[in-house]
Design an enzyme around this catalytic site. Sequence first.
Site, short mmCIF file in Angstrom:
data_model
loop_
_atom_site.label_atom_id
_atom_site.label_comp_id
_atom_site.label_asym_id
_atom_site.label_seq_id
_atom_site.Cartn_x
_atom_site.Cartn_y
_atom_site.Cartn_z
N ASP A 178 40.55 52.11 46.18
CA ASP A 178 40.45 50.68 46.53
C ASP A 178 39.64 49.96 45.45
OD1 ASP A 178 40.14 48.19 47.74
OD2 ASP A 178 38.51 48.88 49.04
N ASP A 227 38.40 45.96 50.19
CA ASP A 227 38.93 45.66 51.52
C ASP A 227 39.20 46.92 52.33
OD1 ASP A 227 41.19 46.68 50.32
OD2 ASP A 227 42.48 44.93 50.73
N ASP A 250 44.89 50.38 46.47
CA ASP A 250 45.78 49.37 45.88
C ASP A 250 46.24 49.79 44.49
OD1 ASP A 250 43.48 48.74 44.23
OD2 ASP A 250 42.75 47.48 45.86
N ASP A 293 59.67 55.25 46.28
CA ASP A 293 60.23 55.49 47.60
C ASP A 293 61.17 54.33 47.96
OD1 ASP A 293 60.28 57.24 49.80
OD2 ASP A 293 58.10 57.33 49.84
N ASP A 347 64.13 57.72 51.46
CA ASP A 347 63.48 58.08 52.72
C ASP A 347 64.49 58.14 53.86
OD1 ASP A 347 60.96 58.27 54.45
OD2 ASP A 347 62.00 56.55 55.33
N GLU A 349 65.06 62.57 51.16
CA GLU A 349 64.25 63.28 52.13
C GLU A 349 65.16 64.10 53.03
OE1 GLU A 349 60.81 62.36 55.48
OE2 GLU A 349 62.35 60.86 55.09
N HIS A 389 52.89 63.28 52.69
CA HIS A 389 52.24 62.29 53.56
C HIS A 389 52.59 62.47 55.03
CE1 HIS A 389 56.26 60.84 52.83
NE2 HIS A 389 56.13 60.00 53.83
N ASP A 390 53.60 63.30 55.32
CA ASP A 390 53.99 63.55 56.71
C ASP A 390 53.46 64.88 57.24
OD1 ASP A 390 55.38 61.19 57.20
OD2 ASP A 390 57.25 61.97 56.37
#
Length: 581
Positions: free
Chosen positions: A53, A57, A61, A130, A232, A286, A352-353
Amino acid sequence: MNRSFIKVMICSFFLIAFSCREKQDEKHDSPIENAKWWKEAIVYQIYPRSFKDSDGDGVGDLQGIIQELDYIKSLGVTAIWLNPIYTSPNADNGYDVSDYRDIMKEFGTMADFDSLLAGMHQRDIKLVMDIVVNHSSDEHEWFKQSRSSRDNPYRDYYHWWPAEKGEPPYRYSLFDAKGDAWQYDSITDAYYLHYFAKKQPDLNWSNPKVRQEVYDIMKFWADKGVDGFRLDAFQFAAKNTTYPKFPDGFESDFIQYYAMQDGLHGYLKEMNEEVFSQYDVMSVAEGAGRNFEDAHKLVDQNRNELNMAYAFEGVDIPKYEGYDLKTMKDVFTKWDKEFAEDGWLSIFLANHDQARMVSRWGNDSDEFRSASTKLLNTFILSMRGTPYCYYGDELGMTNIDFDSISQYQDIAAINGYQKAVSEGEDMELFMKKLNFGSRDNGRTPMQWNNSEHAGFTNGKPWLPVNDNYVDINVEDENADQNSVLNHFREMTRLRKQNPVLVYGVYELVAPEHPDIYAYTRILDDKMALILLNFSEETSEIKLKDEWDNHSILINNYSDVEFFENSVKMRPYQAIIFNIER
């Protein structure tokens, strides 16, 4: 600012842009038959919300990634797979896109993206984007128009079922608390289909206008210089919405009834003709379908569809109860054998899953975390196929321990909890399994140093930082010659210097050994022997006589203990030998 200076700046910009594209268009030069840059790539997956970051926030990013490009370069990776950064209301953390040609404000601007891409290409790192086009967000303009009236030109961009026909044939939703994939919408007295969350309506790929919209989006990013696309949930893009009833219990075999439906290969061939064949881009979807036949149809060279398969059978092996090493050997070996002659695979143990790699596959205790993470990274980077390495796994980041459902951010976890409550499940057991396998485990912020919030942000992080950041972080591991991080760098260097680890034939050794996963890689006169002890106990494996003339390429311990014609391997020891032939 005078006009001459402006003209010089504009010319410089276009020269840089042309140079970047020219580099991408260069022919891949390799003596290996059928060599491709994407076969030799080492992909580093970044979940942008959680990487770095830059503005305080609490959300990672693009500028944060830009700040750490030199670190990424130092890893030895050659490509970045970036999870979605498009404009999104974040019902599913960016996998619900409301504008495919703009950047989510939390992540930055299009100018930030252009700077990121230029910075990557200057460091010879490629970018894989993605593409989320099985569904969009319900806040996308297409869907707003589609739901506004039954005769709207965008009506057929989605799947609708008029209420006067009665309830639509039951379809299961992976992310819906009630499990129903049809959502009633009162505006036009009809139901729309969503295989995932109700804010992710499924696009109607049988409509050629939808397909052309998607191809135009992909060309927009390819023209910017993007080097690849990960599609995806695309194996679900072709839909069967009218068959009245699937067999009871079909929800447990979602892939069998939802994946690879009629029309999908036609869509991919068209996509290849319109996009992939026009650019030097990598393509991967995917999932790999229901079986080997499906996977081959996706990626065999003469099919003109995709470059590589991203199959989940391997990564799905570890459960809350653990897993059996023999199963791991069998699964990875059969996939390699099936694609030994045609097609290409992805090799990965996390994304990430999934929960964290070392917590699922290795041993995340203080005693064995370092050794077992090094072992797992050795496996990924010594197998045949394109390796995908998930951010933080180069450090040995672990699962986080959440106490209650209120701490979870993942929509799958939250809706899954509500569904379990409604169905009267054992909630104590449910929470233990969630704590082990939740996707939020793999999404905690990157651990940069031992300052507050691990150096990820100056604000409050969107997801808590794991408490072990004081011991597991980039700064400390950089300084430790024997760290997981520096072992990872050695492995990427080794893979790039030894084509046998990329293209060499894979052969399983000692398949019945209960603790050690052993295999060889052979390319022409080169041979590598990989020994991996997946146990917290010392274990022994015999060496063949023809392997006597060997040298050590890498070892995650300081030495190797030989006993007569055997190697005595310490807990989670990982060794790669060069075998003279």
